[in-house]
Write a protein that holds these residues in place. Sequence first.
Motif, PDB file in Angstrom:
ATOM      1  N   ILE A   1      43.158  90.511  49.532  1.00 15.67           N
ATOM      2  CA  ILE A   1      42.228  90.247  48.428  1.00 15.67           C
ATOM      3  C   ILE A   1      41.213  89.181  48.822  1.00 15.67           C
ATOM      4  N   ALA A   2      41.663  88.123  49.516  1.00 19.73           N
ATOM      5  CA  ALA A   2      40.737  87.089  49.978  1.00 19.73           C
ATOM      6  C   ALA A   2      39.726  87.658  50.955  1.00 19.73           C
TER       7      ALA A   2
ATOM      8  N   PHE B   1      47.596  88.619  49.241  1.00 22.27           N
ATOM      9  CA  PHE B   1      46.658  87.513  49.083  1.00 22.27           C
ATOM     10  C   PHE B   1      45.599  87.542  50.175  1.00 22.27           C
TER      11      PHE B   1
ATOM     12  N   ALA C   1      53.560  89.256  49.259  1.00 28.50           N
ATOM     13  CA  ALA C   1      52.605  88.459  48.489  1.00 28.50           C
ATOM     14  C   ALA C   1      51.555  87.833  49.402  1.00 28.50           C
ATOM     15  N   GLY C   2      51.967  87.339  50.569  1.00 29.31           N
ATOM     16  CA  GLY C   2      51.018  86.761  51.519  1.00 29.31           C
ATOM     17  C   GLY C   2      50.033  87.790  52.042  1.00 29.31           C
TER      18      GLY C   2
END
Length: 169
Positions: free
Chosen positions: A107-108, A104, A100-101
């Motif tokens: 995507i960021a 994230f 998940a990190g």
Amino acid sequence: MSTMATVVFFIFAIIAVAAAWGVVTSTNIVHSALFLALSFLGVAVLYVLLNAEFLAAAQILVYAGAVSILVIFAVMLTLRGDVAVSNPNTNKWTWGVCVAGLLFALIALVILTNDAWRILPMPSTAGGTTELSALLLSWYMVPFEVAAFLLTIALIGAVILAKGGKERK
């Protein structure tokens, strides 16, 4: 956005994220289902703050209402043994946090490095519900009905699995 709206946003964003964390970490599957409903309600309030009242109403009716009740019924139909230990902890949560990190961060990175996404026009709210309903009843009618049919088939399959269909030998 006013300061009051910002405070309400942060309160309900924290509620939604904390409830989502409760879904994942709770050892009682019924509590997980209730945390899921709370998370859906928190997201609905965030939709209201974005002036998307139709999405907020759909979030409450479809997700917080129908999906949560469906999950609770599925849990009650398939429940075996003690509810308190129906959702055992797993030791693979560190992998989930890492994946998940990384997603994230990816995507960021894409959002922050793409200049075309920095300034987006504000969507107009005039006639949003009317236009959406016209699209749902014309252009997207077949996919909408197919999704309803698939959900009905999934519900029937869940009931058959819960009741323990006849075994063939």
